[in-house]
Design a protein around this motif. Structure first.
Motif, PDB file in Angstrom:
ATOM      1  N   ALA A   1      12.013  -4.463  -0.569  1.00 40.36           N
ATOM      2  CA  ALA A   1      10.934  -5.296  -1.120  1.00 40.36           C
ATOM      3  C   ALA A   1       9.675  -5.067  -0.287  1.00 40.36           C
ATOM      4  CB  ALA A   1      11.342  -6.765  -1.083  1.00 40.36           C
ATOM      5  N   GLY A   2       8.557  -4.903  -0.929  1.00 37.79           N
ATOM      6  CA  GLY A   2       7.312  -4.648  -0.210  1.00 37.79           C
ATOM      7  C   GLY A   2       7.082  -3.179   0.077  1.00 37.79           C
ATOM      8  N   ARG A   3       8.137  -2.373  -0.040  1.00 35.68           N
ATOM      9  CA  ARG A   3       8.017  -0.926   0.180  1.00 35.68           C
ATOM     10  C   ARG A   3       7.788  -0.177  -1.131  1.00 35.68           C
ATOM     11  NH1 ARG A   3       7.080   1.019   5.263  1.00 35.68           N
ATOM     12  NH2 ARG A   3       8.344  -0.095   6.771  1.00 35.68           N
ATOM     13  N   ILE A   4       8.186  -0.814  -2.237  1.00 36.96           N
ATOM     14  CA  ILE A   4       8.093  -0.146  -3.540  1.00 36.96           C
ATOM     15  C   ILE A   4       6.852  -0.644  -4.271  1.00 36.96           C
ATOM     16  CG2 ILE A   4       9.246   0.201  -5.765  1.00 36.96           C
ATOM     17  CD1 ILE A   4      11.908  -0.129  -4.257  1.00 36.96           C
ATOM     18  N   VAL A   5       6.027   0.299  -4.719  1.00 33.70           N
ATOM     19  CA  VAL A   5       4.803  -0.058  -5.439  1.00 33.70           C
ATOM     20  C   VAL A   5       4.926   0.415  -6.886  1.00 33.70           C
ATOM     21  CG1 VAL A   5       3.231  -0.130  -3.481  1.00 33.70           C
ATOM     22  CG2 VAL A   5       3.710   2.064  -4.582  1.00 33.70           C
ATOM     23  N   ALA A   6       4.318  -0.345  -7.790  1.00 35.43           N
ATOM     24  CA  ALA A   6       4.353   0.022  -9.210  1.00 35.43           C
ATOM     25  C   ALA A   6       3.017   0.640  -9.594  1.00 35.43           C
ATOM     26  CB  ALA A   6       4.635  -1.207 -10.051  1.00 35.43           C
ATOM     27  N   PRO A   7       3.044   1.803 -10.263  1.00 35.50           N
ATOM     28  CA  PRO A   7       1.790   2.393 -10.745  1.00 35.50           C
ATOM     29  C   PRO A   7       1.050   1.396 -11.636  1.00 35.50           C
ATOM     30  CG  PRO A   7       3.617   3.936 -11.027  1.00 35.50           C
ATOM     31  CD  PRO A   7       4.212   2.619 -10.624  1.00 35.50           C
ATOM     32  N   GLY A   8      -0.239   1.274 -11.395  1.00 33.56           N
ATOM     33  CA  GLY A   8      -1.049   0.382 -12.217  1.00 33.56           C
ATOM     34  C   GLY A   8      -1.082  -1.056 -11.737  1.00 33.56           C
ATOM     35  N   SER A   9      -0.286  -1.386 -10.701  1.00 29.43           N
ATOM     36  CA  SER A   9      -0.309  -2.749 -10.166  1.00 29.43           C
ATOM     37  C   SER A   9      -1.539  -2.893  -9.268  1.00 29.43           C
ATOM     38  CB  SER A   9       0.973  -3.036  -9.381  1.00 29.43           C
ATOM     39  OG  SER A   9       1.072  -2.144  -8.282  1.00 29.43           O
TER      40      SER A   9
ATOM     41  N   TRP B   1      -2.745   8.801  -3.405  1.00 31.51           N
ATOM     42  CA  TRP B   1      -2.876   7.353  -3.161  1.00 31.51           C
ATOM     43  C   TRP B   1      -2.237   6.987  -1.815  1.00 31.51           C
ATOM     44  CZ3 TRP B   1       0.918   3.709  -2.341  1.00 31.51           C
ATOM     45  CH2 TRP B   1       0.516   2.360  -2.353  1.00 31.51           C
ATOM     46  N   GLN B   2      -1.038   7.505  -1.572  1.00 29.48           N
ATOM     47  CA  GLN B   2      -0.339   7.213  -0.321  1.00 29.48           C
ATOM     48  C   GLN B   2      -1.093   7.811   0.877  1.00 29.48           C
ATOM     49  OE1 GLN B   2       3.379   5.812   1.065  1.00 29.48           O
ATOM     50  NE2 GLN B   2       1.392   5.564   2.006  1.00 29.48           N
ATOM     51  N   ALA B   3      -1.629   9.015   0.693  1.00 30.08           N
ATOM     52  CA  ALA B   3      -2.361   9.661   1.800  1.00 30.08           C
ATOM     53  C   ALA B   3      -3.602   8.864   2.175  1.00 30.08           C
ATOM     54  CB  ALA B   3      -2.743  11.086   1.406  1.00 30.08           C
ATOM     55  N   ALA B   4      -4.236   8.223   1.182  1.00 32.12           N
ATOM     56  CA  ALA B   4      -5.436   7.424   1.468  1.00 32.12           C
ATOM     57  C   ALA B   4      -5.096   6.190   2.298  1.00 32.12           C
ATOM     58  CB  ALA B   4      -6.104   7.015   0.154  1.00 32.12           C
ATOM     59  N   ARG B   5      -3.820   5.841   2.370  1.00 37.23           N
ATOM     60  CA  ARG B   5      -3.383   4.644   3.109  1.00 37.23           C
ATOM     61  C   ARG B   5      -2.498   4.975   4.304  1.00 37.23           C
ATOM     62  NH1 ARG B   5      -4.562   4.161  -1.720  1.00 37.23           N
ATOM     63  NH2 ARG B   5      -5.546   2.286  -2.539  1.00 37.23           N
TER      64      ARG B   5
ATOM     65  N   LEU C   1      10.907   2.863   8.504  1.00 36.00           N
ATOM     66  CA  LEU C   1       9.776   3.616   7.947  1.00 36.00           C
ATOM     67  C   LEU C   1       8.480   3.155   8.619  1.00 36.00           C
ATOM     68  CD1 LEU C   1      10.487   3.553   4.081  1.00 36.00           C
ATOM     69  CD2 LEU C   1      11.051   5.359   5.705  1.00 36.00           C
ATOM     70  N   PRO C   2       7.510   4.079   8.774  1.00 36.90           N
ATOM     71  CA  PRO C   2       6.204   3.666   9.297  1.00 36.90           C
ATOM     72  C   PRO C   2       5.616   2.558   8.420  1.00 36.90           C
ATOM     73  CG  PRO C   2       6.339   6.065   9.111  1.00 36.90           C
ATOM     74  CD  PRO C   2       7.580   5.501   8.475  1.00 36.90           C
ATOM     75  N   PRO C   3       4.839   1.642   9.018  1.00 35.24           N
ATOM     76  CA  PRO C   3       4.360   0.476   8.255  1.00 35.24           C
ATOM     77  C   PRO C   3       3.543   0.846   7.021  1.00 35.24           C
ATOM     78  CG  PRO C   3       3.324   0.595  10.447  1.00 35.24           C
ATOM     79  CD  PRO C   3       4.431   1.597  10.416  1.00 35.24           C
ATOM     80  N   GLU C   4       2.881   2.011   7.046  1.00 36.12           N
ATOM     81  CA  GLU C   4       2.009   2.377   5.914  1.00 36.12           C
ATOM     82  C   GLU C   4       2.799   2.906   4.724  1.00 36.12           C
ATOM     83  OE1 GLU C   4       1.977   3.771   8.936  1.00 36.12           O
ATOM     84  OE2 GLU C   4      -0.051   3.917   9.757  1.00 36.12           O
ATOM     85  N   GLU C   5       4.072   3.253   4.942  1.00 40.84           N
ATOM     86  CA  GLU C   5       4.781   4.010   3.909  1.00 40.84           C
ATOM     87  C   GLU C   5       5.222   3.139   2.731  1.00 40.84           C
ATOM     88  OE1 GLU C   5       7.767   6.575   5.596  1.00 40.84           O
ATOM     89  OE2 GLU C   5       7.791   7.835   3.803  1.00 40.84           O
TER      90      GLU C   5
END
Ligand SMILES: [Zn+2]
Length: 344
Positions: A6-14, A34-38, A97-101
């Motif tokens: 939970a909190g690690r999975i993102v939904a496209p368009g959310s 998107w992930q690289a920008a964060r 996992l690193p916090p940004e991932e």
């Protein structure tokens, strides 16, 4: 118990998530950027990738490539003996996992992440949500499902626990862009006149590629038939060259108009002798699926310079199943698969 993902999975368009997309393959187009920008580490790795030096070597058709990619040192030299693995935290479990991932859900059982040490652009990792061992039996359905879902835009691959996986304790696949790896391109055209036919039916065709400098078995057909044929091939390989916990192998699968094209690379060793050598003969190449598929990764400049066609051919041959046993594998598999396709 709360879901560790939970909190690690993102939904496209959310809100704040990666761009909205129709299919998973569409979503992956926007996800890595998107992930690289964060995640500065991933952004740095992506920026460095175009500077990775590469060279073609005349092994196989299309020829193999050698790359000099120092960012892969940790993976190439990773110790994967059971004691070392048991003593370290699992780097694919969400708690480590690193916090940004963040990742995209892949069905109820897996998550797609971006590899922070890419070998090729948009290098992905498909991680099982549960901490279960890397095993070909459980990886096969995931591999075929990934090939179908990625629709040819990404090729998914599997490294056996003793054939290149740096996390043998946690089930995972990886993926790179489709149509990039030489072995995939060699098989996409279908069997050539010199190749070894294994079976040819309406829903499944299998053949051994010849003249590639390392053994490659190809399977093309409906997802169900390809998965069943791969399972049979793994079984036969286990008879021809037994190993524990499973026969040494790498797999690759990609979506094609017929369904799925899959490649099996039967292996004989985890690493070539030169990996363990001391002195000038030493060459730090630790082949996984990407390497046997024709993109040979080196991490030191002296190795990159030394890796000519003769050395690449020697390394690939050393870590692959020997020719006499490949013949036995192809013969036995042919008999087994023909029984399926012939009316009883
Ligand atoms: Zn784990």
């Amino acid at each position: 118990m709360s879901d560790p993902w939970a909190g690690r999975i993102v939904a496209p368009g959310s809100p704040g998530g990666p761009p909205a997309a129709g299919t998973l393959a569409d979503a992956l187009e926007g996800y890595v950027a998107w992930q690289a920008a964060r995640w500065p580490r991933l952004a740095g790795a992506r920026a460095a990738l175009p500077g990775v030096r590469t060279r073609e070597v005349e092994v196989g058709r299309p020829p193999c490539r050698v790359q000099w990619n120092p960012a892969r040192t940790v993976s190439t030299t990773a110790r994967v003996d059971p004691e070392t693995v048991a003593a370290r935290p699992c780097f694919l479990c969400p708690s480590a996992l690193p916090p940004e991932e963040r990742g995209l859900a892949f069905g109820p059982d897996a998550v797609i992440l971006a590899n922070p040490a890419p070998v090729l652009p948009d290098h992905l990792v498909v991680v099982a949500r549960d901490h279960v061992p890397q095993a070909v039996g459980t990886a096969l359905p995931l591999l075929v499902a990934a090939a179908v879902a990625f629709g040819g835009r990404f090729a998914a691959f599997y490294n056996g626990p003793r054939s290149g996986a740096s996390a043998p304790d946690h089930l995972h696949l990886q993926a790179v862009r489709g149509g990039v790896l030489p072995a995939e391109r060699a098989a996409t055209a279908g069997p050539g006149p010199g190749d070894c036919p294994i079976v040819r039916g309406p829903d499944l065709e299998a053949w051994g590629l010849e003249g590639q400098g390392r053994p490659i078995l190809a399977f093309r057909g409906t997802p169900g038939q390809v998965e069943a044929a791969l399972r049979a091939a793994v079984e036969v390989l286990g008879e021809v060259r037994p190993d524990a916990p499973e026969p040494l192998l790498n797999l690759l699968a990609v979506g094609v108009p017929e369904g799925v094209l899959a490649l099996l690379f039967p292996r004989a060793a985890h690493r070539p002798a030169c990996f363990h050598e001391e002195g000038p003969g030493r060459c730090l190449v630790s082949p996984g699926a990407v390497d046997v598929a024709g993109e040979v990764v080196s991490v030191r400049e002296e190795d990159f310079r030394a890796l000519d066609a003769a050395l690449v051919a020697r390394i690939l041959s050393e870590v692959s199943l020997d020719r006499p046993r490949v013949r036995i594998l192809e013969d036995r598999l042919s008999r087994r698969l023909e029984r399926w396709s012939s009316p009883s």
